[in-house]
Design an enzyme around this catalytic site. Structure first.
Site, PDB file in Angstrom:
ATOM      1  N   TRP A  14       0.839  -1.201   0.000  1.00 44.42           N
ATOM      2  CA  TRP A  14       0.000   0.000   0.000  1.00 44.42           C
ATOM      3  C   TRP A  14       0.870   1.244   0.000  1.00 44.42           C
ATOM      4  O   TRP A  14       0.584   2.212  -0.718  1.00 44.42           O
ATOM      5  CB  TRP A  14      -0.971  -0.012   1.172  1.00 44.42           C
ATOM      6  CG  TRP A  14      -1.872  -1.207   1.171  1.00 44.42           C
ATOM      7  CD1 TRP A  14      -1.922  -2.189   2.117  1.00 44.42           C
ATOM      8  CD2 TRP A  14      -2.817  -1.576   0.157  1.00 44.42           C
ATOM      9  NE1 TRP A  14      -2.853  -3.134   1.750  1.00 44.42           N
ATOM     10  CE2 TRP A  14      -3.410  -2.785   0.564  1.00 44.42           C
ATOM     11  CE3 TRP A  14      -3.211  -0.996  -1.057  1.00 44.42           C
ATOM     12  CZ2 TRP A  14      -4.386  -3.432  -0.194  1.00 44.42           C
ATOM     13  CZ3 TRP A  14      -4.181  -1.635  -1.813  1.00 44.42           C
ATOM     14  CH2 TRP A  14      -4.752  -2.837  -1.375  1.00 44.42           C
ATOM     15  N   LYS A  25     -11.852  -2.467   7.074  1.00 43.35           N
ATOM     16  CA  LYS A  25     -10.995  -3.290   7.929  1.00 43.35           C
ATOM     17  C   LYS A  25     -11.494  -3.248   9.376  1.00 43.35           C
ATOM     18  O   LYS A  25     -11.664  -4.275  10.003  1.00 43.35           O
ATOM     19  CB  LYS A  25      -9.540  -2.807   7.873  1.00 43.35           C
ATOM     20  CG  LYS A  25      -8.991  -2.539   6.478  1.00 43.35           C
ATOM     21  CD  LYS A  25      -8.671  -3.805   5.706  1.00 43.35           C
ATOM     22  CE  LYS A  25      -8.512  -3.615   4.212  1.00 43.35           C
ATOM     23  NZ  LYS A  25      -7.449  -2.746   3.761  1.00 43.35           N
ATOM     24  N   ASP A  46      -1.765   6.498   6.142  1.00 50.14           N
ATOM     25  CA  ASP A  46      -2.797   5.525   5.795  1.00 50.14           C
ATOM     26  C   ASP A  46      -3.055   4.700   7.062  1.00 50.14           C
ATOM     27  O   ASP A  46      -2.164   3.999   7.540  1.00 50.14           O
ATOM     28  CB  ASP A  46      -2.263   4.649   4.652  1.00 50.14           C
ATOM     29  CG  ASP A  46      -3.261   3.602   4.174  1.00 50.14           C
ATOM     30  OD1 ASP A  46      -4.290   3.392   4.853  1.00 50.14           O
ATOM     31  OD2 ASP A  46      -2.998   2.977   3.125  1.00 50.14           O
TER      32      ASP A  46
END
Ligand SMILES: *Cc1c(COP(=O)(O)O)cnc(C)c1O
Length: 361
Positions: free
Chosen positions: A102, A196, A172
């Protein structure tokens, strides 16, 4: 069928009481005679839902007033472009720590709009650690400095934040939002796909300091400009109404179940320790991450034997412990133990692992 223990990395387990409440409210939300899915996002009743979700998030995360909370679409992945479009407006430079897939995607996307620099990487060891940072390598006039706070695939987390001085730190937090206390004032911006640890897929949370809004690049599409959404309280267009409603229920659950983010953080530490202690003492299973950088939320582990890994995943699934197969880039297994995974789920998983070890070691 009984409910399983779901260790999926995302979309992932939600609190059972939240699912039950959503089911009970499905046909008739608070006497409106409608489902939340069916109501106008401009209605009074929906307004209380979105405003309630924001107020709860601000309260639980202790978000200061000079930060905007935005409910957006497009996932965390869209932020990889929105961040440079909105923030790369001074020197046109930004720094990145490469701690996994990511982080790499955020870095590569930013490179399309300006000068993206990787100041450190842990790729040499399959991202199994957080690299040590040397301030001398930071770009002093960077428009922002980006990290992925918790690396979902590799199971690492920053336990110490980089000291970026006046350069806004952007993180993030897709897989660690609300997992433990976080000092929002240390960041210029935080963002998270909700699927998540907060809600079903479809809503992305952006928490951005007000002074960083309003200087997007000229060619920034209207929908990708933070100002558009900040000026319209996330209602410029139809927001992801239902995921925002579930996020509100999850936040209410956090408050009623744990009270504060500190208490929830303690619960998560205790929960993760059960699994890590087992891994540290096992003769068959071992964790793949260096101890000091371990994630509270995502725990990758291996036996060292691919056939045995596959056998374990298969038998675990049959026993009701699902989605334990590791990401293809690490192999082995990964147990994601987000907020909604109860301690009993981890205790039972560890008991199952001990039994598997006795039979297969
Ligand atoms: C899952 C994940 C993403 C991607 O999120 P999408 O909502 O699918 O775009 C980005 N970053 C992290 C840390 C993630 O865990």
């Amino acid at each position: 069928m009984a409910r399983v223990y779901n260790f999926s990395a995302g979309p992932s387990v939600l609190p059972e009481s939240v699912l039950k409440r959503a089911a009970a409210e499905m046909m008739d939300y608070e006497g409106s005679g409608q489902s939340v899915m069916e109501m106008s996002h401009r209605s009074k009743i929906y307004e209380t839902i979105i405003q309630g979700a924001e107020a709860l998030l601000r309260e639980v995360m202790n978000i200061p007033d000079n930060y905007k909370v935005l409910f957006l679409q497009g996932g965390a992945s869209t932020q990889f472009a929105m961040i440079p479009l909105n923030l790369m407006n001074g020197s046109g430079k930004a720094d990145f720590v490469i701690t996994g897939q990511w982080a790499t995607k955020a870095f590569q996307e930013a490179g399309r709009y300006g000068e993206a620099k990787a100041v450190a990487s842990s790729k040499d060891k399959t991202f199994s650690y957080i690299p040590k940072l040397d301030k001398a390598t930071f770009t002093p006039d960077a428009d922002y400095f980006h990290i992925c706070l918790n690396n979902t695939i590799y199971g690492t987390k920053f336990n110490e934040l980089p000291d970026t001085g006046n350069v806004p730190l952007v993180a993030d937090i897709s897989s660690c939002i609300l997992s433990e206390p976080l000092d929002v004032t240390k960041f210029g911006m935080l963002y998270a796909g909700a699927q998540k640890n907060l809600a079903p897929a479809g809503v992305t949370i952006v928490i951005v300091r007000e002074d960083l809004i309003g200087n997007a690049k000229d060619f920034t599409p209207t929908m990708l400009n933070y100002k558009t959404h900040a000026d319209n309280d996330s209602m410029y267009n139809t927001p992801p109404c239902y995921p925002i409603y579930i996020a509100k229920l999850v936040l209410e659950w956090i408050k009623s179940e744990f009270g504060t983010i500190e208490k929830l953080g303690e619960y998560n530490k205790k929960k993760a320790a059960i699994l890590y202690d087992f891994l540290d003492n096992s003769k068959l299973f071992k964790g793949t991450v260096v101890k000091e950088d371990r994630s509270l939320m995502n725990v990758p582990f291996v036996t060292g034997n691919e056939e045995l890994d596959a056998k374990f995943v298969k038998e675990a699934t049959a026993a009701g412990f699902v989605n334990l197969k590791g990401h293809r880039s690490v192999g082995g297994m990964r147990a994601s133990i987000y907020n909604a995974m109860p301690i009993e789920g981890v205790e039972k998983l560890v008991a199952f692992m001990a039994d598997f070890e006795a039979k297969n070691a």
